[in-house]
Design a protein around this motif. Structure first.
Motif, PDB file in Angstrom:
ATOM      1  N   PRO A   7      32.219  29.146  74.185  1.00  0.00           N
ATOM      2  CA  PRO A   7      33.528  28.436  73.567  1.00  0.00           C
ATOM      3  C   PRO A   7      33.170  27.146  73.136  1.00  0.00           C
ATOM      4  CG  PRO A   7      33.916  29.445  75.802  1.00  0.00           C
ATOM      5  CD  PRO A   7      32.465  29.437  75.598  1.00  0.00           C
ATOM      6  N   MET A   8      33.336  26.846  71.874  1.00  0.00           N
ATOM      7  CA  MET A   8      32.929  25.507  71.296  1.00  0.00           C
ATOM      8  C   MET A   8      33.730  24.496  71.883  1.00  0.00           C
ATOM      9  SD  MET A   8      33.108  24.569  67.193  1.00  0.00           S
ATOM     10  CE  MET A   8      31.848  25.949  66.667  1.00  0.00           C
ATOM     11  N   GLN A   9      33.175  23.274  71.948  1.00  0.00           N
ATOM     12  CA  GLN A   9      33.608  22.005  72.462  1.00  0.00           C
ATOM     13  C   GLN A   9      34.457  21.427  71.484  1.00  0.00           C
ATOM     14  OE1 GLN A   9      33.901  21.868  76.057  1.00  0.00           O
ATOM     15  NE2 GLN A   9      33.298  23.831  75.963  1.00  0.00           N
ATOM     16  N   THR A  10      35.408  20.243  71.623  1.00  0.00           N
ATOM     17  CA  THR A  10      35.849  19.659  71.043  1.00  0.00           C
ATOM     18  C   THR A  10      35.032  18.596  69.915  1.00  0.00           C
ATOM     19  OG1 THR A  10      37.746  19.561  72.678  1.00  0.00           O
ATOM     20  CG2 THR A  10      37.711  17.693  70.819  1.00  0.00           C
ATOM     21  N   GLU A  11      33.926  18.156  70.609  1.00  0.00           N
ATOM     22  CA  GLU A  11      33.225  17.063  69.750  1.00  0.00           C
ATOM     23  C   GLU A  11      32.419  17.973  68.696  1.00  0.00           C
ATOM     24  OE1 GLU A  11      29.359  14.615  70.425  1.00  0.00           O
ATOM     25  OE2 GLU A  11      30.890  14.140  71.825  1.00  0.00           O
ATOM     26  N   GLU A  12      31.990  19.129  69.083  1.00  0.00           N
ATOM     27  CA  GLU A  12      31.210  19.933  68.023  1.00  0.00           C
ATOM     28  C   GLU A  12      32.248  20.715  66.969  1.00  0.00           C
ATOM     29  OE1 GLU A  12      28.128  23.832  67.604  1.00  0.00           O
ATOM     30  OE2 GLU A  12      29.013  23.244  69.615  1.00  0.00           O
ATOM     31  N   PHE A  13      33.566  20.983  67.677  1.00  0.00           N
ATOM     32  CA  PHE A  13      34.579  21.318  66.680  1.00  0.00           C
ATOM     33  C   PHE A  13      34.875  20.532  65.565  1.00  0.00           C
ATOM     34  CE2 PHE A  13      38.997  22.053  65.656  1.00  0.00           C
ATOM     35  CZ  PHE A  13      39.067  23.257  65.186  1.00  0.00           C
ATOM     36  N   ARG A  14      34.934  19.172  65.893  1.00  0.00           N
ATOM     37  CA  ARG A  14      35.274  18.103  64.941  1.00  0.00           C
ATOM     38  C   ARG A  14      34.131  18.290  63.965  1.00  0.00           C
ATOM     39  NH1 ARG A  14      35.964  14.174  69.008  1.00  0.00           N
ATOM     40  NH2 ARG A  14      38.036  14.599  69.908  1.00  0.00           N
ATOM     41  N   SER A  15      32.844  18.266  64.015  1.00  0.00           N
ATOM     42  CA  SER A  15      31.823  18.399  63.384  1.00  0.00           C
ATOM     43  C   SER A  15      31.967  19.814  62.281  1.00  0.00           C
ATOM     44  CB  SER A  15      30.358  18.384  63.901  1.00  0.00           C
ATOM     45  OG  SER A  15      30.378  16.944  64.398  1.00  0.00           O
ATOM     46  N   LEU A  50      45.665  27.649  59.448  1.00  0.00           N
ATOM     47  CA  LEU A  50      44.877  28.690  60.605  1.00  0.00           C
ATOM     48  C   LEU A  50      44.883  28.176  61.807  1.00  0.00           C
ATOM     49  CD1 LEU A  50      42.474  30.310  57.923  1.00  0.00           C
ATOM     50  CD2 LEU A  50      44.434  31.358  58.842  1.00  0.00           C
ATOM     51  N   LEU A  51      44.464  26.920  61.899  1.00  0.00           N
ATOM     52  CA  LEU A  51      44.220  26.433  63.237  1.00  0.00           C
ATOM     53  C   LEU A  51      44.998  25.173  63.618  1.00  0.00           C
ATOM     54  CD1 LEU A  51      40.204  26.695  63.221  1.00  0.00           C
ATOM     55  CD2 LEU A  51      41.777  28.032  64.582  1.00  0.00           C
ATOM     56  N   PRO A  52      46.526  25.260  63.535  1.00  0.00           N
ATOM     57  CA  PRO A  52      47.174  24.166  63.759  1.00  0.00           C
ATOM     58  C   PRO A  52      47.123  23.398  65.092  1.00  0.00           C
ATOM     59  CG  PRO A  52      48.518  26.136  63.874  1.00  0.00           C
ATOM     60  CD  PRO A  52      47.244  26.563  63.580  1.00  0.00           C
ATOM     61  N   LYS A  53      46.810  23.972  65.859  1.00  0.00           N
ATOM     62  CA  LYS A  53      46.374  23.172  67.340  1.00  0.00           C
ATOM     63  C   LYS A  53      44.817  23.374  67.522  1.00  0.00           C
ATOM     64  CE  LYS A  53      50.895  24.586  69.235  1.00  0.00           C
ATOM     65  NZ  LYS A  53      51.729  25.304  70.430  1.00  0.00           N
ATOM     66  N   GLY A  54      44.036  23.343  66.539  1.00  0.00           N
ATOM     67  CA  GLY A  54      42.629  23.348  66.826  1.00  0.00           C
ATOM     68  C   GLY A  54      42.296  24.347  67.730  1.00  0.00           C
ATOM     69  N   LEU A  55      41.416  24.125  68.604  1.00  0.00           N
ATOM     70  CA  LEU A  55      40.702  25.098  69.520  1.00  0.00           C
ATOM     71  C   LEU A  55      41.763  25.794  70.450  1.00  0.00           C
ATOM     72  CD1 LEU A  55      37.269  23.259  70.786  1.00  0.00           C
ATOM     73  CD2 LEU A  55      37.633  25.267  69.121  1.00  0.00           C
ATOM     74  N   GLU A  56      42.928  25.032  70.611  1.00  0.00           N
ATOM     75  CA  GLU A  56      43.969  25.538  71.401  1.00  0.00           C
ATOM     76  C   GLU A  56      44.937  26.485  70.679  1.00  0.00           C
ATOM     77  OE1 GLU A  56      43.792  25.085  74.733  1.00  0.00           O
ATOM     78  OE2 GLU A  56      42.113  23.756  74.151  1.00  0.00           O
ATOM     79  N   THR A  57      44.384  26.956  69.255  1.00  0.00           N
ATOM     80  CA  THR A  57      45.650  27.824  68.423  1.00  0.00           C
ATOM     81  C   THR A  57      45.331  29.122  69.265  1.00  0.00           C
ATOM     82  OG1 THR A  57      44.961  26.303  66.607  1.00  0.00           O
ATOM     83  CG2 THR A  57      46.058  28.828  66.175  1.00  0.00           C
ATOM     84  N   LEU A  58      46.606  29.716  69.144  1.00  0.00           N
ATOM     85  CA  LEU A  58      46.767  30.998  69.977  1.00  0.00           C
ATOM     86  C   LEU A  58      45.964  32.068  69.389  1.00  0.00           C
ATOM     87  CD1 LEU A  58      48.279  32.024  72.794  1.00  0.00           C
ATOM     88  CD2 LEU A  58      50.287  32.727  71.122  1.00  0.00           C
ATOM     89  N   HIS A  59      45.294  33.009  70.058  1.00  0.00           N
ATOM     90  CA  HIS A  59      44.462  34.138  69.604  1.00  0.00           C
ATOM     91  C   HIS A  59      43.461  33.792  68.668  1.00  0.00           C
ATOM     92  CE1 HIS A  59      47.790  36.273  71.548  1.00  0.00           C
ATOM     93  NE2 HIS A  59      48.745  35.813  70.501  1.00  0.00           N
ATOM     94  N   HIS A  60      43.072  32.667  68.512  1.00  0.00           N
ATOM     95  CA  HIS A  60      41.887  32.196  67.983  1.00  0.00           C
ATOM     96  C   HIS A  60      40.748  31.711  68.891  1.00  0.00           C
ATOM     97  CE1 HIS A  60      43.337  31.989  63.586  1.00  0.00           C
ATOM     98  NE2 HIS A  60      44.796  32.190  64.207  1.00  0.00           N
ATOM     99  N   HIS A  61      39.551  32.368  68.627  1.00  0.00           N
ATOM    100  CA  HIS A  61      38.448  32.252  69.402  1.00  0.00           C
ATOM    101  C   HIS A  61      37.288  31.561  68.675  1.00  0.00           C
ATOM    102  CE1 HIS A  61      40.437  34.796  72.539  1.00  0.00           C
ATOM    103  NE2 HIS A  61      40.736  35.326  71.268  1.00  0.00           N
ATOM    104  N   VAL A  62      36.925  30.210  68.778  1.00  0.00           N
ATOM    105  CA  VAL A  62      35.851  29.758  67.966  1.00  0.00           C
ATOM    106  C   VAL A  62      34.708  29.370  69.212  1.00  0.00           C
ATOM    107  CG1 VAL A  62      35.200  27.838  66.641  1.00  0.00           C
ATOM    108  CG2 VAL A  62      37.531  28.651  66.696  1.00  0.00           C
ATOM    109  N   TRP A  63      33.492  30.139  68.681  1.00  0.00           N
ATOM    110  CA  TRP A  63      32.524  30.028  69.630  1.00  0.00           C
ATOM    111  C   TRP A  63      31.197  28.984  68.987  1.00  0.00           C
ATOM    112  CZ3 TRP A  63      34.281  35.084  69.189  1.00  0.00           C
ATOM    113  CH2 TRP A  63      34.997  35.532  70.383  1.00  0.00           C
ATOM    114  N   SER A  64      30.356  28.376  69.670  1.00  0.00           N
ATOM    115  CA  SER A  64      29.040  28.058  69.390  1.00  0.00           C
ATOM    116  C   SER A  64      28.169  29.098  69.731  1.00  0.00           C
ATOM    117  CB  SER A  64      28.584  27.071  70.125  1.00  0.00           C
ATOM    118  OG  SER A  64      29.409  26.122  70.145  1.00  0.00           O
ATOM    119  N   LEU A  65      27.264  29.345  68.657  1.00  0.00           N
ATOM    120  CA  LEU A  65      26.303  30.328  68.968  1.00  0.00           C
ATOM    121  C   LEU A  65      25.121  29.841  69.519  1.00  0.00           C
ATOM    122  CD1 LEU A  65      26.099  32.168  65.530  1.00  0.00           C
ATOM    123  CD2 LEU A  65      27.422  32.771  67.483  1.00  0.00           C
TER     124      LEU A  65
END
Length: 156
Positions: A7-15, A50-65
């Motif tokens: 699961p992607m973390q907030t700092e990486e998500f911003r970048s 698409l991601l109004p709540k960022g990483l917390e957007t319901l049913h969306h999964h953002v991962w770091s590989l």
């Protein structure tokens, strides 16, 4: 060396969001879909919708590989609606950082996604790929994706 989905973390998500918003705008211009002067604004609007709540957007999964559980080599983002009638998830974004391309990690990452998706009850994966991205198209075809729709344009 094994790729896992973390699961992607907030700092990486911003970048990631800064990078992908710009990259998506460039790809839409390259595809002839958007005008250069509108592209960045439209891209920001798309991601905001698409991601109004960022990483917390319901049913969306953002991962770091992640390579060997420590080194981030790319990203993968899906939308998986639990009540989807075909048990389908849509891959919104997938990519590797430049130094990791061409080494087989993309195929490993998509295999990891297959396994994760199955464990989530997903039975079908879909995605969009720009027609000019021949490298991605070939990869997706090699691992079993098939075209379901084709949109064509002609410049006059």
């Amino acid at each position: 060396m094994t790729i896992i989905l973390t699961p992607m973390q907030t700092e990486e998500f911003r970048s990631y969001l800064t990078y992908t918003t710009k990259h998506y705008a460039e790809e839409k211009v390259k595809a002839g879909t958007w005008q250069p002067e509108d592209a960045l604004r439209l891209s920001k609007q798309t991601f905001s919708n698409l991601l109004p709540k960022g990483l917390e957007t319901l049913h969306h999964h953002v991962w770091s590989l992640t390579l060997n559980e420590k080194e981030s080599v790319g990203w993968l983002w899906i939308h998986a609606e639990p009540e989807h009638p075909q048990q389908e998830a849509f891959i919104y974004d997938f990519g590797l950082y430049e130094p990791y391309r061409g080494k087989g990690y993309a195929k490993q990452a998509l295999a990891a996604l297959d396994q994760t998706a199955r464990s989530m009850g997903i039975r079908k994966l879909s995605l969009h790929v720009f027609a000019h991205n021949q490298t991605a198209r070939k990869l997706y075809e090699r691992i079993g994706f098939q075209e379901t729709d084709v949109v064509m344009s002609k410049k006059l």
